[in-house]
Design an enzyme around this catalytic site. Structure first.
Site, mmCIF file in Angstrom:
data_model
loop_
_atom_site.group_PDB
_atom_site.id
_atom_site.type_symbol
_atom_site.label_atom_id
_atom_site.label_comp_id
_atom_site.label_asym_id
_atom_site.label_seq_id
_atom_site.Cartn_x
_atom_site.Cartn_y
_atom_site.Cartn_z
ATOM 1 N N CYS A 22 1.727 8.162 3.952
ATOM 2 C CA CYS A 22 2.634 7.131 4.461
ATOM 3 C C CYS A 22 4.035 7.721 4.675
ATOM 4 O O CYS A 22 4.241 8.462 5.628
ATOM 5 C CB CYS A 22 2.643 5.913 3.548
ATOM 6 N N HIS B 239 -2.667 4.772 3.054
ATOM 7 C CA HIS B 239 -2.606 5.069 1.619
ATOM 8 C C HIS B 239 -4.011 5.262 1.031
ATOM 9 O O HIS B 239 -4.569 4.337 0.445
ATOM 10 C CB HIS B 239 -1.920 3.917 0.873
ATOM 11 N N GLU C 134 -4.654 6.787 -1.608
ATOM 12 C CA GLU C 134 -4.496 6.886 -3.068
ATOM 13 C C GLU C 134 -4.533 5.550 -3.791
ATOM 14 O O GLU C 134 -4.594 5.489 -5.015
ATOM 15 C CB GLU C 134 -3.181 7.601 -3.405
#
Length: 236
Positions: free
Chosen positions: A93, A171, A173
């Site tokens: 990001c 994202h 993660e």
């Protein structure tokens, strides 16, 4: 279980308490990697990226073009030095936007925010599955010269490869625990965009398992085919 021999050392650039590395931490542990964390919003020291086998830049509430914040140009210098030293960068990001910036792309305020679990159009589904991936951003970027576009949406690029580095707009993660914090800390952004936080939370809980599998696939493909960390780490 270990993913590579010998292990390598990673630098994680974190920009705020509510945005930790999440699933990336599990992936690094699986590879027996040593991870140093740099809170670049709090620590003013200049870090030498050549000491690392990988630099990972996470998300941030602020913009990758806001040079009024001292950590923004400081991170631009860090990633530029990493690229110049042939150290792979994984940008998530904000990190992807910053990587695009230092490689010659332009980061700008988008007319459209992307928030939620959204699909992307991909030219390499082995590296970037079509998703859906979680998005929460207000800025977009132009492709850096010479970079290879891997995925995009109607808003702009979603993934690109430049040398041994990979920049992402989404994202991979994210976990339900991270989302709980984001909804609590950044609720004002959801309200401003008319996004229902309960939908975000329920969608994240539902997507947690499939996102972990997709994120792992992305990270492993990046590890072997883009960053070539296994190959570099094995060299005498």
């Amino acid at each position: 279980m270990t993913g590579t021999t010998p292990p390598f050392r990673a630098l994680i650039v974190q920009h705020e308490a509510a945005s930790p590395p999440g699933l990336v931490t599990d992936w690094l542990r699986w590879h027996d990697a040593t991870a140093d964390e740099l809170r670049i919003d709090l620590e003013e020291n200049e870090v030498d990226p050549s000491r690392y086998g990988l630099v990972i830049s996470l998300g941030a509430e602020y913009a990758a073009f806001d040079d009024h914040l001292p950590q923004v140009p400081r991170e631009a210098r860090l990633l530029r030095r990493a690229v110049d030293a042939d150290v792979p960068v994984l940008g998530l990001c904000f990190g992807g936007q910053m990587l695009a910036r230092v490689l010659g792309g332009t980061v700008y305020r988008s007319d459209v925010a992307e928030i939620g679990w959204l699909p992307v159009r991909t030219t390499d589904p082995e590296l970037i599955p079509e998703g859906p991936w979680f998005q929460w951003h207000f800025d977009a970027f132009t492709m850096p010269p010479g970079a290879r576009l891997i995925a995009e949406s109607d808003v702009g690029p979603q993934a690109f490869v430049a040398g041994r580095s990979l920049g992402l707009q989404f994202h991979p993660e994210v976990t339900p625990e991270i989302m709980d914090d984001w909804v609590r800390v950044y609720r004002h952004e959801l309200d401003a965009e008319g996004v229902d936080p309960d939908v975000i939370l329920s969608d994240t809980a539902r997507m947690a398992g499939s996102n972990r599998r997709s994120a792992w696939q992305l990270l492993e493909r990046f590890f072997d085919s883009v960053a070539r960390i296994r190959e570099e780490a094995a060299r005498p």
